[in-house]
Design an enzyme around this catalytic site. Sequence first.
Site, PDB file in Angstrom:
ATOM      1  CB  CYS A 104      56.192  56.889  58.434  1.00  0.00           C
ATOM      2  SG  CYS A 104      55.151  58.172  57.732  1.00  0.00           S
ATOM      3  CG  HIS A 144      58.771  50.359  51.810  1.00  0.00           C
ATOM      4  ND1 HIS A 144      59.649  51.327  51.371  1.00  0.00           N
ATOM      5  CD2 HIS A 144      58.397  50.752  53.055  1.00  0.00           C
ATOM      6  CE1 HIS A 144      59.799  52.250  52.306  1.00  0.00           C
ATOM      7  NE2 HIS A 144      59.051  51.928  53.344  1.00  0.00           N
ATOM      8  NE  ARG A 166      61.531  58.131  51.574  1.00  0.00           N
ATOM      9  CZ  ARG A 166      60.573  57.480  52.247  1.00  0.00           C
ATOM     10  NH1 ARG A 166      59.937  58.061  53.242  1.00  0.00           N
ATOM     11  NH2 ARG A 166      60.260  56.234  51.931  1.00  0.00           N
ATOM     12  CG  ASP A 167      61.245  55.048  55.204  1.00  0.00           C
ATOM     13  OD1 ASP A 167      60.949  55.531  56.312  1.00  0.00           O
ATOM     14  OD2 ASP A 167      60.549  54.178  54.656  1.00  0.00           O
ATOM     15  CG  ASN A 201      62.409  51.002  55.501  1.00  0.00           C
ATOM     16  OD1 ASN A 201      62.525  52.165  55.842  1.00  0.00           O
ATOM     17  ND2 ASN A 201      61.504  50.590  54.664  1.00  0.00           N
ATOM     18  CG  HIS A 244      58.669  50.423  57.938  1.00  0.00           C
ATOM     19  ND1 HIS A 244      59.507  51.411  58.406  1.00  0.00           N
ATOM     20  CD2 HIS A 244      58.232  50.850  56.727  1.00  0.00           C
ATOM     21  CE1 HIS A 244      59.566  52.394  57.521  1.00  0.00           C
ATOM     22  NE2 HIS A 244      58.795  52.090  56.492  1.00  0.00           N
TER      23      HIS A 244
HETATM   24  P1  HMG Z   1      48.974  70.366  52.020  1.00  0.00           P
HETATM   25  O1  HMG Z   1      49.014  71.233  53.223  1.00  0.00           O
HETATM   26  O2  HMG Z   1      47.746  69.579  51.781  1.00  0.00           O
HETATM   27  O3  HMG Z   1      49.357  71.131  50.681  1.00  0.00           O
HETATM   28  O4  HMG Z   1      50.236  69.375  52.129  1.00  0.00           O
HETATM   29  P2  HMG Z   1      48.909  72.511  50.111  1.00  0.00           P
HETATM   30  O5  HMG Z   1      49.049  72.375  48.645  1.00  0.00           O
HETATM   31  O6  HMG Z   1      47.614  72.958  50.717  1.00  0.00           O
HETATM   32  O7  HMG Z   1      50.080  73.526  50.604  1.00  0.00           O
HETATM   33  C1  HMG Z   1      50.229  73.928  51.946  1.00  0.00           C
HETATM   34  C2  HMG Z   1      51.626  74.479  52.157  1.00  0.00           C
HETATM   35  O8  HMG Z   1      52.622  73.480  51.881  1.00  0.00           O
HETATM   36  C3  HMG Z   1      51.964  75.648  51.246  1.00  0.00           C
HETATM   37  O9  HMG Z   1      52.907  76.453  51.948  1.00  0.00           O
HETATM   38  C4  HMG Z   1      52.667  74.989  50.101  1.00  0.00           C
HETATM   39  O10 HMG Z   1      53.518  75.845  49.410  1.00  0.00           O
HETATM   40  C5  HMG Z   1      53.469  73.902  50.798  1.00  0.00           C
HETATM   41  P3  HMG Z   1      52.489  77.745  52.825  1.00  0.00           P
HETATM   42  O11 HMG Z   1      51.735  78.595  51.851  1.00  0.00           O
HETATM   43  O12 HMG Z   1      51.628  77.220  53.954  1.00  0.00           O
HETATM   44  O13 HMG Z   1      53.798  78.284  53.280  1.00  0.00           O
HETATM   45  N1  HMG Z   1      53.739  72.752  49.950  1.00  0.00           N
HETATM   46  C6  HMG Z   1      54.971  72.269  49.691  1.00  0.00           C
HETATM   47  N2  HMG Z   1      56.194  72.674  50.078  1.00  0.00           N
HETATM   48  C7  HMG Z   1      57.248  71.966  49.617  1.00  0.00           C
HETATM   49  N3  HMG Z   1      57.127  70.874  48.819  1.00  0.00           N
HETATM   50  C8  HMG Z   1      55.920  70.455  48.425  1.00  0.00           C
HETATM   51  C9  HMG Z   1      54.778  71.175  48.864  1.00  0.00           C
HETATM   52  N4  HMG Z   1      53.463  71.011  48.659  1.00  0.00           N
HETATM   53  C10 HMG Z   1      52.838  71.974  49.330  1.00  0.00           C
HETATM   54  N5  HMG Z   1      55.826  69.377  47.646  1.00  0.00           N
HETATM   55  C11 HMG Z   1      51.816  67.721  51.462  1.00  0.00           C
HETATM   56  C12 HMG Z   1      50.418  68.295  51.263  1.00  0.00           C
HETATM   57  C13 HMG Z   1      51.883  66.371  50.803  1.00  0.00           C
HETATM   58  C14 HMG Z   1      52.840  68.649  50.837  1.00  0.00           C
HETATM   59  C15 HMG Z   1      52.095  67.599  52.981  1.00  0.00           C
HETATM   60  O14 HMG Z   1      51.058  66.904  53.567  1.00  0.00           O
HETATM   61  C16 HMG Z   1      53.407  66.938  53.297  1.00  0.00           C
HETATM   62  O15 HMG Z   1      54.481  67.438  52.997  1.00  0.00           O
HETATM   63  N6  HMG Z   1      53.355  65.753  53.959  1.00  0.00           N
HETATM   64  C17 HMG Z   1      54.531  65.019  54.343  1.00  0.00           C
HETATM   65  C18 HMG Z   1      54.486  63.681  53.700  1.00  0.00           C
HETATM   66  C19 HMG Z   1      55.737  62.899  54.017  1.00  0.00           C
HETATM   67  O16 HMG Z   1      56.838  63.276  53.613  1.00  0.00           O
HETATM   68  N7  HMG Z   1      55.594  61.764  54.734  1.00  0.00           N
HETATM   69  C20 HMG Z   1      56.688  60.885  54.991  1.00  0.00           C
HETATM   70  C21 HMG Z   1      57.088  60.151  53.756  1.00  0.00           C
HETATM   71  S1  HMG Z   1      55.959  58.857  53.319  1.00  0.00           S
HETATM   72  C22 HMG Z   1      56.568  57.476  54.103  1.00  0.00           C
HETATM   73  O17 HMG Z   1      57.493  57.541  54.860  1.00  0.00           O
HETATM   74  C23 HMG Z   1      55.969  56.133  53.758  1.00  0.00           C
HETATM   75  C24 HMG Z   1      56.837  55.318  52.790  1.00  0.00           C
HETATM   76  O18 HMG Z   1      58.118  55.090  53.323  1.00  0.00           O
HETATM   77  C25 HMG Z   1      56.169  53.975  52.535  1.00  0.00           C
HETATM   78  C26 HMG Z   1      55.732  53.304  53.852  1.00  0.00           C
HETATM   79  O19 HMG Z   1      56.588  52.880  54.634  1.00  0.00           O
HETATM   80  O20 HMG Z   1      54.530  53.273  54.038  1.00  0.00           O
HETATM   81  C27 HMG Z   1      57.000  56.022  51.445  1.00  0.00           C
HETATM   82 MG    MG Z   2      58.566  53.577  54.784  1.00  0.00          MG
END
Ligand code: HMG
Ligand code: MG
Length: 302
Positions: A240, A207, A15-16, A249, A209
């Site tokens: 990310c 967690h 995933r990450d 990580n 990095h």
């Molecule tokens: P948004 O734009 O605020 O959501 O996104 P919305 O509810 O307004 O919806 C907008 C559009 O997104 C719509 O589609 C929804 O259907 C769709 P459209 O009508 O435009 O075609 N949508 C979705 N589609 C699929 N799955 C969903 C979903 N929700 C809405 N769940 C949202 C909010 C969170 C979805 C968006 O901002 C997003 O996907 N962000 C990506 C976040 C991400 O994956 N980041 C990387 C992972 S986090 C990370 O790596 C950190 C971690 O490792 C810890 C660390 O190291 O810090 C965990």
């Molecule tokens: Mg991470």
Amino acid sequence: MQLPSKVKLVDVGPRDGLQNEKEPVPAAVKIALVHRLQDAGLRDIEVTSHVSPKWVPQMADAAEVMAGLARQPGVRYSVLTPNMKGFEAALQGKPDEVVIFGAASEAFSQRNINCSIAESIERFAPVVEAARAKGIHVRAVMSTAVGCPYEGEIAPERVEMFARLARQIGAQHLGVADTIGVGTPRKVQRAMEAALKHFELDAVSGHFHDTYGQALANTLACLQMGIWQYDASVAGLGGCPYAKGATGNVATEDVVFMLHGLGIETGIDLDKLVDAGKFISDFLGRKPNSRVATAVLNKRSG
Ligand code: HMG
Ligand code: MG
């Protein structure tokens, strides 16, 4: 304090790690990586994310990956679910755990999940409720617990605030993430101390990095506090998309080597883990980003 005798590692590489690759990685390769990780003894694997495919196209095949797994009993397969839409999509894949992910920093929350911290908690609350009603474990992860690419250093009070909110909505576990790898041992301990005000020792994990090469030192500092659960990423994959310049990580291989050297059990076979890291690194056309994997592979070929 005595170090823990056992440590649980969650491999977040599929995933990450793979969320950050420029070239698409086919679902079959992701599935094969998960299989290799479980064969190496990993009992917790973060498989994929149910997020917007417009935001993170690399995870658009989440359903296919979950459906293709040959599951091993005793392995917990986790997926990221930022909102109810993600949770509902996740259900088909029968995850053992869902991960809600927010941040200690407002700016990072906005960039990563397009909402404020308060709004994120409102989105997470129904996810937690629905997951727990179905008996699915809920882990919360707090990004930018030490430093933020937009706001700089993050005070422990911010960590405590997010931890309190995550606890209030019923998250069962809190991962404390140093998203951009700027933490050093004492700073990371302070973030953990703040998290521990709201979560039990058995319900927090680190967690880290490894952007600045501090992740192993930070892990040791947390082991000294009794924290026994950590995320790591095979071959040091990761980053990310919303934290520019942040690298992967800490490599699972490096953590396992350190833990085994300390006499701490992980249940992981280092040789098989190195093979899993080599498998995905070969696919990506580069060497594993792990000192231990490099050493083991050099020794084998020498
Ligand atoms: P948004 O734009 O605020 O959501 O996104 P919305 O509810 O307004 O919806 C907008 C559009 O997104 C719509 O589609 C929804 O259907 C769709 P459209 O009508 O435009 O075609 N949508 C979705 N589609 C699929 N799955 C969903 C979903 N929700 C809405 N769940 C949202 C909010 C969170 C979805 C968006 O901002 C997003 O996907 N962000 C990506 C976040 C991400 O994956 N980041 C990387 C992972 S986090 C990370 O790596 C950190 C971690 O490792 C810890 C660390 O190291 O810090 C965990
Ligand atoms: Mg991470």
